[in-house]
Design a protein around this motif. Sequence first.
Motif, mmCIF file in Angstrom:
data_model
loop_
_atom_site.group_PDB
_atom_site.id
_atom_site.type_symbol
_atom_site.label_atom_id
_atom_site.label_comp_id
_atom_site.label_asym_id
_atom_site.label_seq_id
_atom_site.Cartn_x
_atom_site.Cartn_y
_atom_site.Cartn_z
ATOM 1 N N ILE A 54 0.767 -1.411 0.193
ATOM 2 C CA ILE A 54 -0.080 -0.184 0.048
ATOM 3 C C ILE A 54 0.865 1.293 0.091
ATOM 4 N N VAL A 55 2.085 1.142 0.388
ATOM 5 C CA VAL A 55 3.134 2.373 0.336
ATOM 6 C C VAL A 55 4.272 1.737 -0.055
ATOM 7 N N ASP A 56 4.791 2.449 -1.319
ATOM 8 C CA ASP A 56 6.087 2.308 -1.757
ATOM 9 C C ASP A 56 6.999 3.626 -2.169
ATOM 10 N N ILE A 57 8.046 3.700 -1.465
ATOM 11 C CA ILE A 57 8.726 5.195 -1.469
ATOM 12 C C ILE A 57 10.055 4.618 -1.996
ATOM 13 N N LYS A 58 10.180 3.562 -2.700
ATOM 14 C CA LYS A 58 11.747 3.140 -3.198
ATOM 15 C C LYS A 58 11.772 4.045 -4.536
ATOM 16 N N PRO A 59 12.917 4.732 -4.703
ATOM 17 C CA PRO A 59 12.985 5.587 -5.869
ATOM 18 C C PRO A 59 13.693 4.778 -6.944
ATOM 19 N N ALA A 60 13.365 5.039 -8.219
ATOM 20 C CA ALA A 60 13.723 4.207 -9.195
ATOM 21 C C ALA A 60 15.118 4.117 -9.267
ATOM 22 N N ASN A 61 15.838 5.158 -8.846
ATOM 23 C CA ASN A 61 17.353 5.158 -8.544
ATOM 24 C C ASN A 61 17.647 5.139 -7.310
ATOM 25 N N MET A 62 18.330 4.173 -6.768
ATOM 26 C CA MET A 62 18.639 4.245 -5.291
ATOM 27 C C MET A 62 19.522 5.508 -5.128
ATOM 28 N N GLU A 63 20.404 5.773 -5.858
ATOM 29 C CA GLU A 63 21.011 7.176 -5.571
ATOM 30 C C GLU A 63 20.184 8.287 -5.079
ATOM 31 N N GLU A 64 18.840 8.286 -5.455
ATOM 32 C CA GLU A 64 17.978 9.442 -5.255
ATOM 33 C C GLU A 64 17.363 9.230 -3.589
ATOM 34 N N LEU A 65 17.958 8.059 -3.167
ATOM 35 C CA LEU A 65 17.060 8.062 -1.939
ATOM 36 C C LEU A 65 17.452 9.284 -0.906
ATOM 37 N N THR A 66 16.466 9.672 -0.291
ATOM 38 C CA THR A 66 16.488 10.905 0.581
ATOM 39 C C THR A 66 15.915 10.533 1.978
ATOM 40 N N GLU A 67 14.750 9.703 1.917
ATOM 41 C CA GLU A 67 14.153 9.267 3.297
ATOM 42 C C GLU A 67 13.598 8.050 3.424
ATOM 43 N N VAL A 68 13.510 7.446 4.474
ATOM 44 C CA VAL A 68 12.993 6.221 4.655
ATOM 45 C C VAL A 68 11.896 6.211 5.831
ATOM 46 N N ILE A 69 11.144 5.350 5.906
ATOM 47 C CA ILE A 69 9.907 5.077 6.774
ATOM 48 C C ILE A 69 10.606 4.537 8.008
ATOM 49 N N THR A 70 10.200 5.123 9.039
ATOM 50 C CA THR A 70 10.861 4.909 10.557
ATOM 51 C C THR A 70 9.569 4.012 11.337
ATOM 52 N N ALA A 71 8.300 4.437 11.013
ATOM 53 C CA ALA A 71 7.074 3.891 11.836
ATOM 54 C C ALA A 71 5.858 4.020 11.271
ATOM 55 N N ALA A 72 4.902 3.225 11.564
ATOM 56 C CA ALA A 72 3.458 3.217 11.024
ATOM 57 C C ALA A 72 2.513 2.548 11.793
ATOM 58 N N GLU A 73 1.245 3.316 11.830
ATOM 59 C CA GLU A 73 0.317 2.817 12.756
ATOM 60 C C GLU A 73 -0.993 3.090 12.185
ATOM 61 N N PHE A 74 -1.976 2.136 12.497
ATOM 62 C CA PHE A 74 -3.323 2.365 11.830
ATOM 63 C C PHE A 74 -4.212 3.401 12.918
ATOM 64 N N HIS A 75 -5.073 3.963 12.422
ATOM 65 C CA HIS A 75 -5.837 4.870 13.383
ATOM 66 C C HIS A 75 -6.558 3.842 14.110
ATOM 67 N N PRO A 76 -6.855 4.270 15.571
ATOM 68 C CA PRO A 76 -7.687 3.114 16.603
ATOM 69 C C PRO A 76 -8.970 3.161 16.127
ATOM 70 N N HIS A 77 -9.722 3.955 15.390
ATOM 71 C CA HIS A 77 -11.067 3.884 15.285
ATOM 72 C C HIS A 77 -11.371 3.652 13.689
ATOM 73 N N GLN A 78 -10.889 4.354 12.851
ATOM 74 C CA GLN A 78 -11.113 4.590 11.398
ATOM 75 C C GLN A 78 -10.153 3.429 10.521
ATOM 76 N N CYS A 79 -10.752 2.599 10.203
ATOM 77 C CA CYS A 79 -10.107 1.454 9.591
ATOM 78 C C CYS A 79 -9.549 1.800 8.296
ATOM 79 N N ASN A 80 -9.765 2.854 7.806
ATOM 80 C CA ASN A 80 -9.178 3.136 6.525
ATOM 81 C C ASN A 80 -8.018 4.058 6.610
ATOM 82 N N THR A 81 -7.746 4.468 7.883
ATOM 83 C CA THR A 81 -6.596 5.244 8.079
ATOM 84 C C THR A 81 -5.409 4.861 8.644
ATOM 85 N N PHE A 82 -4.298 5.263 8.360
ATOM 86 C CA PHE A 82 -3.165 4.995 8.975
ATOM 87 C C PHE A 82 -2.067 6.212 8.548
ATOM 88 N N VAL A 83 -1.082 6.359 9.465
ATOM 89 C CA VAL A 83 0.003 7.161 9.402
ATOM 90 C C VAL A 83 1.294 6.507 9.451
#
Lengths: 444, 110
Positions: free
Chosen positions: A211-240
């Motif tokens: 559902i999320v893919d932040i890998k750049p086509a060229n890894m030399e262009e990598l500037t940030e990575v995902i550090t944590a993720a969580e679903f919203h406690p009540h809204q099943c469609n929402t996550f951060v």
Amino acid sequence: MSVSFGGDEGGVNLTNFVCTSHHTADIISTVEFNHSGELLATGDKGGRVVIFQQETENKSQPQCRSEYNVYSTFQSHEPEFDYLKSLEIEEKINKIRWLPQKNAAQFLLSTNDKTIKLWKISERDKRPEGYNLKEEDGRYRDASTITTLRVPVFRPMDLMVEASPRRVFANAHTYHINSISVNSDNETYLSADDLRINLWHLEITDRSFNIVDIKPANMEELTEVITAAEFHPHQCNTFVYSSSKGTIRLCDMRASALCDKHSKLFEEPEDPSNRSFFSEIISSISDVKFSHNGRYMMTRDYLSVKIWDLNMENRPVETYQVHEYLRSKLCSLYENDCIFDKFECCWNGNDSVVMTGSYNNFFRMLDRTQRRDVTLEASRESCKPRQVLKPRRVCAGGKRKKDEISVDSLDFNKKILHTAWHPQENIIAVATTNNLYIFQEKVN
Amino acid sequence: MSGEVEASSEEQQEMQDTVVSPEKAEEAKLKARYPHLGTRPGGSDLLRKRLQKGQKYFDSGDYNMAKAKMKNKQLPTAAVEKEEITGDHIPTPQDLPQRKQSLVASKLAV
């Protein structure tokens, strides 16, 4: 609004905590209460999960001091070898998340860098006795000696707690898993690694949706990575999900199948004149947690804790300094790698207090409603029975007062990265490197 | 940070920066110790090292040997530190020192 339970009316007395249990373990890597708070799970570097159970001396009076004792121990993950990359896959448990209880058994998800497992923990307190064809020890009886028929009955036995792996969710992550989060729909969960987030169904192990893919086509262009993720406690469609650049993206799974485009981007603008070599590193978010009421989220970066209102993206509504005195030590903290330590944070049950760890076995409790904060220490000394934890003070510079500790005497090897707060009561679990402490607010 | 920084000229601003901002002072310290730091895109270097965390082994045989060695660490081995042998005779495998583990390069290495 704040709900009243324990301590002062609606409030928590931050200076009234005592130690109720203390356990020594292998290096603890994650701590998590279940949804009722009766069970506390810890994961360690050796791939083991240890579950503690609350023993209430008097069940009718839940505010009595309660201990947590070992309930079950099992080996969740083993070390593996990645043949393609010639890299070891550590068995260290990165995260544990409990499923809400549906029946007599308890279920939890535990994950290492690559594989998530669903474990069932069940109790057995009776066993069938009086079989016709078997002796009690299992040997078969000689059929010719059987002259009467009896009905086997269940008899009580010593409590046995069994843990069995029910599902193994493997081969879906190229990079290292940092988070798992169970959806409020109780059917799906997400797992996040450095560059991708996958959505799983708890029943299905042979496929997952990316559902999320932040890998750049060229890894030399990598500037940030995902550090944590969580679903919203009540809204099943929402996550951060949070990033190493200090941003948080909120995504809505109804918008599209691939949530690369965020619905909201939370970022605090930075003063460019203050930018230094360290700015990006210390802005990296190590943990993100929704409040229980689902209206706020909290992020932890190296020096601070920030509370964000989900309706306001351009800045946090509250910022708390955890250990600002470290700002003048960033050079040495970079050299000894401590600047990359990933501290977690947690909310109390009614979202009025937040807690996070620091160095020297210190941890901080920040009361949002009463605008108070305290620094406490988890150590052998804090375990003296009935002794309330004494607030600690760090002297940033200049003249050191009595009872203060100077920044230079802090032990940076004694870090508290993992803490957890009981969902309903003022009971906290604090993990130092090798020890687990349970503190409870003393009720007079 | 404070308003004084904005009012001064560039030179004065740099000096005042080190006085006003402890973070910039720490950065100066780091740059003094490691002058080549940051000349390459450090961000992506750090990120890439982060993506490839974990000890690299030559192959699965190397890995299994290392694991076995760790298990046997408890046993008192009379392994004497083998000195490097040069010239005298052709060394046999027993004479050679243990292979050192591949080191993960320090982020400060140029």
